[in-house]
Design an enzyme around this catalytic site. Structure first.
Site, short mmCIF file in Angstrom:
data_model
loop_
_atom_site.label_atom_id
_atom_site.label_comp_id
_atom_site.label_asym_id
_atom_site.label_seq_id
_atom_site.Cartn_x
_atom_site.Cartn_y
_atom_site.Cartn_z
N TYR A 160 0.86 -1.20 0.00
CA TYR A 160 0.00 0.00 0.00
C TYR A 160 0.89 1.25 0.00
O TYR A 160 0.53 2.29 -0.52
CB TYR A 160 -0.97 -0.02 1.18
CG TYR A 160 -2.14 0.90 1.02
CD1 TYR A 160 -3.01 0.78 -0.06
CD2 TYR A 160 -2.40 1.92 1.95
CE1 TYR A 160 -4.09 1.64 -0.22
CE2 TYR A 160 -3.47 2.77 1.81
CZ TYR A 160 -4.32 2.63 0.72
OH TYR A 160 -5.39 3.48 0.57
N LYS A 167 -3.00 8.42 3.08
CA LYS A 167 -4.23 8.24 3.89
C LYS A 167 -4.03 8.75 5.31
O LYS A 167 -4.97 9.25 5.93
CB LYS A 167 -4.68 6.77 3.91
CG LYS A 167 -5.26 6.25 2.58
CD LYS A 167 -6.50 7.01 2.12
CE LYS A 167 -7.18 6.29 0.97
NZ LYS A 167 -8.25 7.14 0.35
P1 NAD Z 1 -12.75 3.79 -7.75
O1 NAD Z 1 -11.67 3.57 -8.75
O2 NAD Z 1 -14.12 3.41 -8.13
O3 NAD Z 1 -12.76 5.29 -7.24
C1 NAD Z 1 -11.60 6.10 -7.23
C2 NAD Z 1 -12.01 7.42 -7.84
O4 NAD Z 1 -10.95 8.38 -7.77
C3 NAD Z 1 -12.38 7.29 -9.32
O5 NAD Z 1 -13.70 7.75 -9.51
C4 NAD Z 1 -11.39 8.21 -10.02
O6 NAD Z 1 -11.96 8.86 -11.13
C5 NAD Z 1 -11.11 9.19 -8.90
N1 NAD Z 1 -9.90 9.97 -9.15
C6 NAD Z 1 -8.61 9.55 -9.23
N2 NAD Z 1 -7.81 10.60 -9.56
C7 NAD Z 1 -8.62 11.69 -9.68
C8 NAD Z 1 -8.40 13.05 -10.01
N3 NAD Z 1 -7.16 13.53 -10.31
N4 NAD Z 1 -9.47 13.89 -10.05
C9 NAD Z 1 -10.70 13.44 -9.76
N5 NAD Z 1 -10.99 12.17 -9.44
C10 NAD Z 1 -9.94 11.31 -9.40
O7 NAD Z 1 -12.28 2.98 -6.44
P2 NAD Z 1 -12.87 2.96 -4.95
O8 NAD Z 1 -12.33 1.73 -4.35
O9 NAD Z 1 -14.31 3.22 -4.97
O10 NAD Z 1 -12.10 4.18 -4.26
C11 NAD Z 1 -12.78 5.25 -3.65
C12 NAD Z 1 -12.11 5.66 -2.34
O11 NAD Z 1 -12.25 4.60 -1.40
C13 NAD Z 1 -10.63 5.97 -2.44
O12 NAD Z 1 -10.34 7.06 -1.58
C14 NAD Z 1 -10.00 4.71 -1.89
O13 NAD Z 1 -8.72 4.95 -1.35
C15 NAD Z 1 -10.99 4.38 -0.80
N6 NAD Z 1 -10.95 3.00 -0.29
C16 NAD Z 1 -11.01 1.93 -1.14
C17 NAD Z 1 -10.98 0.64 -0.63
C18 NAD Z 1 -11.00 -0.56 -1.54
O14 NAD Z 1 -10.58 -1.64 -1.11
N7 NAD Z 1 -11.51 -0.45 -2.77
C19 NAD Z 1 -10.89 0.44 0.76
C20 NAD Z 1 -10.86 1.55 1.60
C21 NAD Z 1 -10.88 2.83 1.06
O1 0WE Z 2 -7.00 3.07 -1.62
C1 0WE Z 2 -6.95 2.02 -2.24
C2 0WE Z 2 -6.42 1.98 -3.66
C3 0WE Z 2 -6.21 3.35 -4.25
C4 0WE Z 2 -5.40 3.35 -5.52
C5 0WE Z 2 -5.46 2.36 -6.48
C6 0WE Z 2 -4.70 2.44 -7.63
C7 0WE Z 2 -4.67 1.37 -8.68
C8 0WE Z 2 -4.33 1.91 -10.05
C9 0WE Z 2 -4.57 4.43 -5.73
N1 0WE Z 2 -3.83 4.54 -6.85
C10 0WE Z 2 -3.88 3.59 -7.80
N2 0WE Z 2 -3.11 3.73 -8.92
C11 0WE Z 2 -3.24 2.94 -10.01
O2 0WE Z 2 -2.49 3.08 -10.99
N3 0WE Z 2 -7.36 0.86 -1.62
C12 0WE Z 2 -7.68 0.91 -0.21
C13 0WE Z 2 -7.42 -0.46 -2.29
C14 0WE Z 2 -6.11 -1.14 -2.08
O3 0WE Z 2 -5.05 -0.85 -2.83
C15 0WE Z 2 -3.99 -1.60 -2.36
C16 0WE Z 2 -4.42 -2.38 -1.28
C17 0WE Z 2 -5.79 -2.09 -1.09
C18 0WE Z 2 -6.69 -2.64 -0.04
C19 0WE Z 2 -2.67 -1.65 -2.80
C20 0WE Z 2 -1.78 -2.52 -2.16
C21 0WE Z 2 -2.20 -3.26 -1.08
C22 0WE Z 2 -3.51 -3.22 -0.63
#
Ligand code: NAD
Ligand code: 0WE
Length: 260
Positions: A160, A167
């Protein structure tokens, strides 16, 4: 239920972070909508325009969506100028945006470049500050800001990497914003979600194993459902959470309480 008894009846929200129907932002937006809120969507760029307009359209043809790359002050300003065409009041803001260059999410944290560190912090943490400030003139009646975080802010989660550091900055920003804005009845909180199968998680090496690990080791013995993030989003936005601000609320099946 009559519409006036809905927890977010009459509220207006702006939503950042919908990419597709699997996005956490879409789950929370749906829950906010079902709770009676009127929403305005943003999308990162032209690539996502059709997707987001189609999803927004399911709430009625008048639901608006405008572009906003959160790394651009000009686009943030333009987004809120577009919002002003629809409303002079915002009650809710959802920040569900994160990005780090892909190469920073593999290998060792010590190899993070200055550029990757800056990009991750700009898009994933600073944007909460910039968007909240831009929304302030609309939050005349107070408001609720909700951001999405992850356990990697607190503990080392392999790969991560710089996202964990970003974060941590996001969660600290939640606290500093909450302290600044509390007297204006604006609350700022984060939801720390367990791993969710979204676009941002796809292609993360070992993600399927991570889901299995939460199933095996969390107190509830299962992963988190999107609707459960939606329900928490509604709670934090509602008057039931009127005395809750600056918090990081874990919605992770209890995973983070375990020591082993
Ligand atoms: P997602 O890819 O659906 O959402 C990520 C969003 O970030 C996308 O809509 C993308 O367009 C937007 N984004 C990235 N760069 C941007 C920029 N320069 N300007 C505007 N928008 C931008 O994935 P998600 O999992 O729904 O992620 C949403 C949030 O939840 C993130 O903050 C992520 O860190 C957090 N999160 C995700 C998980 C997981 O396991 N998926 C767990 C905990 C927290
Ligand atoms: O916040 C996240 C992921 C956010 C994210 C994902 C990507 C993938 C594509 C940010 N930047 C990028 N850049 C890219 O090019 N999570 C909480 C999901 C997540 O991501 C991981 C996790 C988990 C959980 C990455 C490594 C290990 C665990």
């Amino acid at each position: 239920m009559s519409s006036t008894s809905l927890p977010l009846a009459g509220k207006v929200g702006v939503v950042f972070g919908v990419a597709n129907k699997r996005s956490i932002a879409w789950a929370i937006a749906q829950a906010w909508h079902q709770a009676g809120a009127k929403l305005i969507f943003s999308y990162q760029g032209e690539r996502l325009k059709d997707n987001v307009e189609e999803l927004a359209g399911t709430f009625g043809a008048e639901t608006a969506a405008y572009p906003c790359d959160v790394s651009s002050d000009a686009q943030v300003a333009e987004f809120f100028a577009n919002v002003a065409k629809h409303t002079d009041t915002i009650d809710l803001l959802l920040h569900s945006v994160a990005f780090a260059p892909k190469e920073a999410l593999t290998g060792r944290f010590v190899d993070t470049t200055r550029e990757a560190f800056a990009v991750a912090h700009d898009i994933s943490a600073y944007s909460l500050v910039g968007l909240t400030r831009a929304a302030l003139p609309f939050m005349k009646n107070g408001g609720s800001v909700v951001a999405m975080s992850y356990y990697g802010a607190e503990k080392v989660v392999p790969h991560y990497n710089v996202m964990g550091v970003a974060k941590a900055a996001l969660e600290a920003s939640v606290r500093y914003l909450a302290a600044d804005l509390g007297r204006q009845k604006i609350r700022v909180n984060a939801i720390s979600a367990g791993p969710m199968n979204t676009l941002a998680a796809r292609g993360i090496a070992g993600f399927t194993e991570m889901l299995k690990h939460y199933e095996a080791h969390s107190p509830l013995g299962r992963n988190v459902e999107m609707s459960e993030l939606g329900a928490t989003g509604v709670f934090l936005a509602s008057d039931g959470a009127a005395a809750i601000t600056g918090q990081v609320m874990y919605v992770d099946s209890g995973y983070c309480i375990m020591g082993m």
